[in-house]
Design an enzyme around this catalytic site. Structure first.
Site, mmCIF file in Angstrom:
data_model
loop_
_atom_site.group_PDB
_atom_site.id
_atom_site.type_symbol
_atom_site.label_atom_id
_atom_site.label_comp_id
_atom_site.label_asym_id
_atom_site.label_seq_id
_atom_site.Cartn_x
_atom_site.Cartn_y
_atom_site.Cartn_z
ATOM 1 C CE LYS A 1 -0.428 -0.459 4.957
ATOM 2 N NZ LYS A 1 -1.163 -0.978 6.223
ATOM 3 N NE ARG B 1 -6.524 0.337 11.459
ATOM 4 C CZ ARG B 1 -5.565 0.237 10.984
ATOM 5 N NH1 ARG B 1 -4.648 1.506 11.093
ATOM 6 N NH2 ARG B 1 -5.080 -1.029 10.255
ATOM 7 C CE1 TYR C 1 11.266 31.692 5.153
ATOM 8 C CE2 TYR C 1 11.633 29.433 4.966
ATOM 9 C CZ TYR C 1 11.572 30.758 4.510
ATOM 10 O OH TYR C 1 11.137 30.797 3.067
ATOM 11 C CG MET D 1 8.666 24.111 -0.167
ATOM 12 S SD MET D 1 7.912 25.215 -1.427
ATOM 13 C CE MET D 1 6.735 26.034 -0.338
#
Ligand SMILES: *Cc1c(COP(=O)(O)O)cnc(C)c1O
Length: 368
Positions: free
Chosen positions: A41, A135, A256, A309
């Protein structure tokens, strides 16, 4: 397609398919009486369905588990004769799409069962039984009702399965409770195959292997026995290039919002990798909270400041100049940094790190 040169991408992901196959064989050897499947998956845990599945088929794997029908379609394309299970089960109206590619839904609720019995016309399926995770899967009463119900005759149940909630913690009492509960349910379906083990389950003494196992994480090099030496081979290696270096003075803020300050003069290197590549922003290293690391010329170097980023800043003060020149490769996953260590630096688990591996990397596959 033209293969871009190494410098067109800032970062390089190498996936070792030979190591992957060896990991599958190691898991298969732990369950000699059962069939060892593979969970592919989330694009084979970020490693690529189209590359991983054929390699595993070559190694001898015949049963694959995915989460979505769209993933099943991709597996079917590269593995025409494999058995494919879709763990997330049946979304309303999707039965015809299952038939089209001969995939088996893992039915987890009475509603899904009713729809498949109607639309599926006796087609093959699996049942997911909830044994304590709450779940997905049939609860206590659901299983008993289904055993006696007319709907059972209209289903071709090939597999009954459940999923551990804490198999990587061997002494968690939930494991024994789930094993016992699944044992009771298994007896109610003598004609169907049974499946219990995920990666860590292969290393749980109290868990019977049953007929088919479902390892995912360990195939891709994740450690199924946290805290102990990893019995798997590393599969994924992530490197990125240095763009530039600089020396900052004592007290200067970096990145930043200046969330990291130099203590004494420090040498920094900025590398071509950021959260847009799937490297978690939670690996930021601030004055108050440690974060990620990279290996530069054999020296473990902490990040400095927030992960941007497209960029990460490293503190390379302890690295000889020759090893941190512009264009040099640093290692984010590999060498001394295994998946678990990289994940710990980002306050997450190796599973999330793997499945986030970005599309922007130059990818290469070794061992084919
Ligand atoms: C993801 C998943 C697995 C594989 O688990 P790993 O811990 O990655 O081995 C097995 N079974 C189910 C139901 C899953 O969702």
């Amino acid at each position: 397609m033209n293969q871009p040169s190494g410098n067109e991408h800032g970062a390089h992901l190498t996936i070792d398919l030979e190591a992957l196959c060896e990991n599958w064989l190691r898991l298969a050897r732990r369950v000699p009486k059962a069939e060892c499947g593979a969970v592919v998956k989330a694009n084979a845990y970020g490693c690529g369905i189209e590359e991983v599945v054929p390699a595993l088929v070559w190694a001898g794997c015949r049963s694959f588990f995915v989460a979505h029908l769209s993933e099943a379609r991709r597996v079917r394309k590269v593995a025409p004769s494999a058995t494919i299970y879709v763990l997330n089960g049946l979304l309303p109206g999707s039965a015809p799409a299952y038939h089209a590619i001969a995939a088996r839904p893992v039915l987890g609720s009475p509603e899904e069962i009713a729809e498949w019995a109607l639309e599926g016309r006796g087609a093959e399926c699996a049942l997911h039984v909830d044994t304590g995770m709450n779940r997905l899967g049939l609860g206590h009463g659901d299983v008993e009702r289904m055993i006696d119900g007319a709907v059972r005759e209209r289903l071709d149940i090939r597999l009954v399965m459940t999923h551990f909630s804490a198999a990587e913690v061997p002494d968690d009492p939930a494991n024994l409770r789930q094993v016992m509960r699944f044992g009771q349910v298994a007896e109610m379906f003598p004609e169907a195959g049974k499946s219990l083990l995920n990666s860590s389950g292969h290393f749980l003494d109290i868990a019977p292997p049953y007929d088919l196992t479902r390892p995912g994480y360990a195939l891709y090099g994740g450690n199924p026995v946290p805290g102990q030496p990893n019995p798997m081979l590393p599969v994924v290696r992530l490197t990125a290039k240095i763009l530039q270096t600089r020396v900052v003075a004592d007290g200067e803020g970096v990145g930043y919002n200046s969330r990291w300050h130099a203590r004494g003069a420090r040498k920094l290197a900025t590398i071509c990798l950021g959260y847009a590549d799937g490297y978690p922003r939670n690996a930021s290293y601030t004055d108050v909270l440690p974060g990620g690391h990279a290996m530069v010329g054999g020296v473990l170097c902490p990040f400095a400041g927030t992960v941007s980023m497209d960029l990460i800043i490293l503190d390379v003060s302890d690295v000889p100049a020759a090893d941190c020149a512009r264009g040099a490769d640093v290692v984010l996953i590999g060498d001394g940094i295994d998946l678990e260590a990289a994940a710990a630096g980002a306050k997450t688990v190796g599973y999330e790190l793997l499945t986030s591996l970005g599309r922007r990397y130059q990818r290469s596959y070794a061992g084919r």
